[in-house]
Motif scaffolding. Sequence first.
Motif, PDB file in Angstrom:
ATOM      1  N   PRO B 434      46.074  38.068  46.626  1.00 62.19           N
ATOM      2  CA  PRO B 434      45.475  39.404  46.692  1.00 62.19           C
ATOM      3  C   PRO B 434      45.815  40.063  48.031  1.00 62.19           C
ATOM      4  CG  PRO B 434      43.817  37.687  46.248  1.00 62.19           C
ATOM      5  CD  PRO B 434      45.070  37.006  46.655  1.00 62.19           C
ATOM      6  N   PRO B 435      45.828  41.397  48.078  1.00 63.83           N
ATOM      7  CA  PRO B 435      46.181  42.092  49.325  1.00 63.83           C
ATOM      8  C   PRO B 435      45.418  41.560  50.543  1.00 63.83           C
ATOM      9  CG  PRO B 435      46.017  43.665  47.532  1.00 63.83           C
ATOM     10  CD  PRO B 435      45.635  42.330  46.969  1.00 63.83           C
ATOM     11  N   SER B 436      44.142  41.192  50.360  1.00 66.26           N
ATOM     12  CA  SER B 436      43.343  40.749  51.508  1.00 66.26           C
ATOM     13  C   SER B 436      43.884  39.467  52.141  1.00 66.26           C
ATOM     14  CB  SER B 436      41.892  40.521  51.071  1.00 66.26           C
ATOM     15  OG  SER B 436      41.825  39.396  50.193  1.00 66.26           O
ATOM     16  N   LEU B 437      44.674  38.703  51.378  1.00 61.67           N
ATOM     17  CA  LEU B 437      45.200  37.442  51.936  1.00 61.67           C
ATOM     18  C   LEU B 437      46.647  37.556  52.390  1.00 61.67           C
ATOM     19  CD1 LEU B 437      43.865  34.683  49.439  1.00 61.67           C
ATOM     20  CD2 LEU B 437      42.815  35.566  51.520  1.00 61.67           C
ATOM     21  N   ARG B 438      47.268  38.708  52.105  1.00 63.52           N
ATOM     22  CA  ARG B 438      48.717  38.767  52.311  1.00 63.52           C
ATOM     23  C   ARG B 438      49.117  38.671  53.777  1.00 63.52           C
ATOM     24  NH1 ARG B 438      50.101  43.061  47.422  1.00 63.52           N
ATOM     25  NH2 ARG B 438      49.032  41.734  45.900  1.00 63.52           N
ATOM     26  N   PHE B 497      51.862  42.691  30.490  1.00 69.83           N
ATOM     27  CA  PHE B 497      50.416  42.903  30.436  1.00 69.83           C
ATOM     28  C   PHE B 497      49.692  41.856  31.272  1.00 69.83           C
ATOM     29  CE2 PHE B 497      46.220  42.111  28.716  1.00 69.83           C
ATOM     30  CZ  PHE B 497      45.687  43.388  28.617  1.00 69.83           C
ATOM     31  N   LEU B 498      50.120  40.607  31.157  1.00 75.99           N
ATOM     32  CA  LEU B 498      49.470  39.532  31.901  1.00 75.99           C
ATOM     33  C   LEU B 498      49.532  39.806  33.402  1.00 75.99           C
ATOM     34  CD1 LEU B 498      48.302  36.488  31.851  1.00 75.99           C
ATOM     35  CD2 LEU B 498      50.621  35.903  32.549  1.00 75.99           C
ATOM     36  N   GLU B 503      46.839  41.537  38.380  1.00 78.27           N
ATOM     37  CA  GLU B 503      46.780  42.430  39.543  1.00 78.27           C
ATOM     38  C   GLU B 503      45.538  43.324  39.489  1.00 78.27           C
ATOM     39  OE1 GLU B 503      50.675  44.244  39.755  1.00 78.27           O
ATOM     40  OE2 GLU B 503      51.612  42.302  40.225  1.00 78.27           O
ATOM     41  N   ARG B 504      45.215  43.798  38.305  1.00 71.04           N
ATOM     42  CA  ARG B 504      44.030  44.641  38.151  1.00 71.04           C
ATOM     43  C   ARG B 504      42.777  43.860  38.552  1.00 71.04           C
ATOM     44  NH1 ARG B 504      39.927  45.690  34.315  1.00 71.04           N
ATOM     45  NH2 ARG B 504      40.599  44.053  32.884  1.00 71.04           N
ATOM     46  N   HIS B 507      43.119  42.416  42.498  1.00 64.76           N
ATOM     47  CA  HIS B 507      43.509  43.279  43.606  1.00 64.76           C
ATOM     48  C   HIS B 507      42.494  43.314  44.730  1.00 64.76           C
ATOM     49  CE1 HIS B 507      44.462  47.040  45.763  1.00 64.76           C
ATOM     50  NE2 HIS B 507      45.710  46.696  45.460  1.00 64.76           N
ATOM     51  N   ASP B 508      41.222  43.325  44.379  1.00 63.67           N
ATOM     52  CA  ASP B 508      40.189  43.505  45.404  1.00 63.67           C
ATOM     53  C   ASP B 508      39.529  42.209  45.846  1.00 63.67           C
ATOM     54  OD1 ASP B 508      40.645  46.245  45.414  1.00 63.67           O
ATOM     55  OD2 ASP B 508      39.311  46.544  43.701  1.00 63.67           O
ATOM     56  N   LEU B 509      40.085  41.101  45.434  1.00 69.32           N
ATOM     57  CA  LEU B 509      39.459  39.819  45.828  1.00 69.32           C
ATOM     58  C   LEU B 509      39.689  39.571  47.313  1.00 69.32           C
ATOM     59  CD1 LEU B 509      40.224  37.459  42.829  1.00 69.32           C
ATOM     60  CD2 LEU B 509      38.083  38.588  43.406  1.00 69.32           C
TER      61      LEU B 509
END
Lengths: 509, 509
Positions: B434-438, B497-498, B503-504, B507-509
């Motif tokens: 997730p973005p927060s871990l990137r 779709f998967l 990602e949906r 994303h915010d995790l």
Amino acid sequence: MEMPRLNFYYLSPHLLDLLPAKNGEEPTIQFLLEVVDILTNYVKKTFDRSTKVLDFHHPHQLLEGMEGFNLELSDQPESLEQILVDCRDTLKYGVRTGHPRFFNQLSSGLDIIGLAGEWLTSTANTNMFTYEIAPVFVLMEQLTLKKMREMIGWPSGEGDGLFSPGGAISNMYSVMIARYKYFPEVKTKGMSAAPRLVLFTSEHSHYSIKKAGAALGFGTENVILLSTDERGRVIPADLEAKIIDAKQKGYVPLFVNATAGSTVYGAFDPINEIADICEKYNLWLHVDGAWGGGLLMSRKHRHKLSGIERANSVTWNPHKMMGVPLQCSAILVREKGILAGCNSMCAGYLFQPDKQYDVTYDTGDKAIQCGRHVDIFKFWLMWKAKGTIGFEQHIDKCLDLSQYLYNKIKNREGYEMVFDGVPQHTNVCFWYIPPSLRGMPHGDERREKLHRVAPKIKAMMMESGTTMVGYQPQGNKVNFFRMVVSNPAATQSDIDFLIDEIERLGHDL
Amino acid sequence: MEMPRLNFYYLSPHLLDLLPAKNGEEPTIQFLLEVVDILTNYVKKTFDRSTKVLDFHHPHQLLEGMEGFNLELSDQPESLEQILVDCRDTLKYGVRTGHPRFFNQLSSGLDIIGLAGEWLTSTANTNMFTYEIAPVFVLMEQLTLKKMREMIGWPSGEGDGLFSPGGAISNMYSVMIARYKYFPEVKTKGMSAAPRLVLFTSEHSHYSIKKAGAALGFGTENVILLSTDERGRVIPADLEAKIIDAKQKGYVPLFVNATAGSTVYGAFDPINEIADICEKYNLWLHVDGAWGGGLLMSRKHRHKLSGIERANSVTWNPHKMMGVPLQCSAILVREKGILAGCNSMCAGYLFQPDKQYDVTYDTGDKAIQCGRHVDIFKFWLMWKAKGTIGFEQHIDKCLDLSQYLYNKIKNREGYEMVFDGVPQHTNVCFWYIPPSLRGMPHGDERREKLHRVAPKIKAMMMESGTTMVGYQPQGNKVNFFRMVVSNPAATQSDIDFLIDEIERLGHDL
């Protein structure tokens, strides 16, 4: 492997029109309904006594190919029309186990609710390992096993259990968990961590106890066979004598199997007396009720399993006496946690501890299997549809029918009973004595001739396709017929038919 | 057990109107067609992407009872109307394993021909133990096993085999027959007749080898795990070193399992190199192709199992990669007669030698089971309908799809592959970051956070019911997604779709 390239056969519209093809819904439903039409016709005919039980062919005949029915597989696809023909032919050359005159096996009959349950199970096409992918079925299994444990008489239905792929595997589980209970280090260190362990089971018991002994590393010589009375019931004093003997030899008695409904005689071992001995010597008591467990559903007959509540584990196959479609076998265990202790390996890819739901419902790791077929639904659905009293009525009726048979032949000319007295289960074991043997003095010649009677009648029966009943030798007794009734479609007239048929076919032997 | 006497509920006309009741044909067909209507609607919706994969509920919610759906069993019967409602609800609260977006298990998809085959199998309701009661199915099994052995590459398809209730049992058979081959006296005398035997299998292999080790009396400590390369493939030098080490300790190496398609990574062990070592040290070579065996059907991919013809036994589950409905697993053995030697007990009541047909077709005594479910028909019918080339196309398509997924995410922002390179099977293993871990430096904190990402996404996925994919840790690797494709209904859009869904939800995790 040589295969031609993709060719036009495969492009024939039929198979590729089915789902998941675009607009595949209509052809799919149409195809499935054509199959269902074949199946419902088969069901109707199965219950029709003017239909043959089977249309016998020898293996080489079927292998050579009957007209339009070729068993060989090929690289190229067949048309869906041919697939429908194949379905019809598969049924045509098979055996109608639901026919009212099919008495050949402990499992017989075709329960309509159970059949519907199996159709649904195949459509759901899932696996019992986790709640995640079989939530409803996992819960049905738990509730049903609890009900079964209540019927066994374990306090509040507490304990554990699983549905397994058949009675032999259920019996194997019982030996495994007994070993784990007394020698848990065998799981990690193997049999060398235990002394020489011995198992006890009746000489009339099912061969799966011996198979388990061989498979699990005990060895068949350490499966000690117990003597029985003339009705095929274990003699408790023989058990105790053999336990003492084993101990004197330095072996360690581990496990006793009491059979509730033996395969051939339908005998019920005296569970209470065996339980007393097991308690005295601290042995695991298993009750193999694969065949007789169903009688727990009957207020009239459940006394035959008296003492079963003292067992440590029980095998009970609803696919036998209760008419549930194959396969449906339960291993039930009084002590909670021991199945998991014995079998769990905690595979991370299946049994993640960090799921969002209560993972105690992920029961798969208790099994020796990984994937496990959904055997519960048909049984649950039948129980819903019949209620406990429906099973009771079915069982009482089958036992009444076998008593009818017993009364009919016990004093009839040309019949000898293999053992005296009213059968405990639906097993009625008898010799048919053709007129040519009736005056003959007892002795080897008569024995040899009598030994050949049942196989000959059976062969003619199968060739004429009118009915089917099993035969076998047992101990020093030559081939005799074993009649069993578990089919809800059978009536007194079918019993009469069987007797007439045996006499018709056997009269001139 | 207290049960009220028979009462009027049971006399309600519906259940008692069904066959075997007199004039029961019409109500029976009507009932079955109503069930089929429920099932065909389910089938249609399963392939419809606007349908949810599942409608998640916690165990306590289902146990408390959803409106109109009560799992409890009772003494009294329910009406047939309620039975139909129960069928509908069972499907409603289950998981659609045939949905194009169900990727959770190695077995997925709903093959229409296979489904028809299962419906027929349940209707025939017979048992594999003898030719007598399953003539057509017994022959189909023999012909199909021969075909499979030909594909393995054993000369003329000679050898032996059985369909068993799943890959774990098939693997258990392989260990049993290896032991019987080298130490036949274990069958009668138990493991004490053999020295300390050791089994070898990859640390990535399926846990059933360990389960077999525990069950059969070897002990899990005698199941020695082999190291693998970064792709999860056994390192042959490690096998040889461990064999030498075991021998130096005085143990006796018996059996090596090579995995053809490991559960998590989809890795194929180098069979030829392992076979060289097995030959050198005279060990039994088993190939667990439960998951990867299907690739033998593909001219493009079968090289991944190169050397399999040197195996002594092979597990191959058509219910996985080949889309056959559950259960369908084969154990194949190169040496004829050894299965029977290992397992036969010659029970007189089933396997009479004096039948009128060629009793070598009574194959039941080769099994550790007694009754054995008919698993062959659906597979045979699918093979007829698709031809070998149909299976090949299915397998090639699934492997193409997984390569599509691999190509899509290997360089995509927010993804890390668990191992480098194109997957050997359809398994694609990856972390979603997730973005927060990137931006976070690698270290314990990131590991702990990342470990929680997949379970959280999975839980949300299940609650929204949109798709399902598995995750697990492996060795020192924190939880990652394991994507597998075996569903013929899946397309590139479902893969897209998967990824969108991960990602949906993540994303915010």
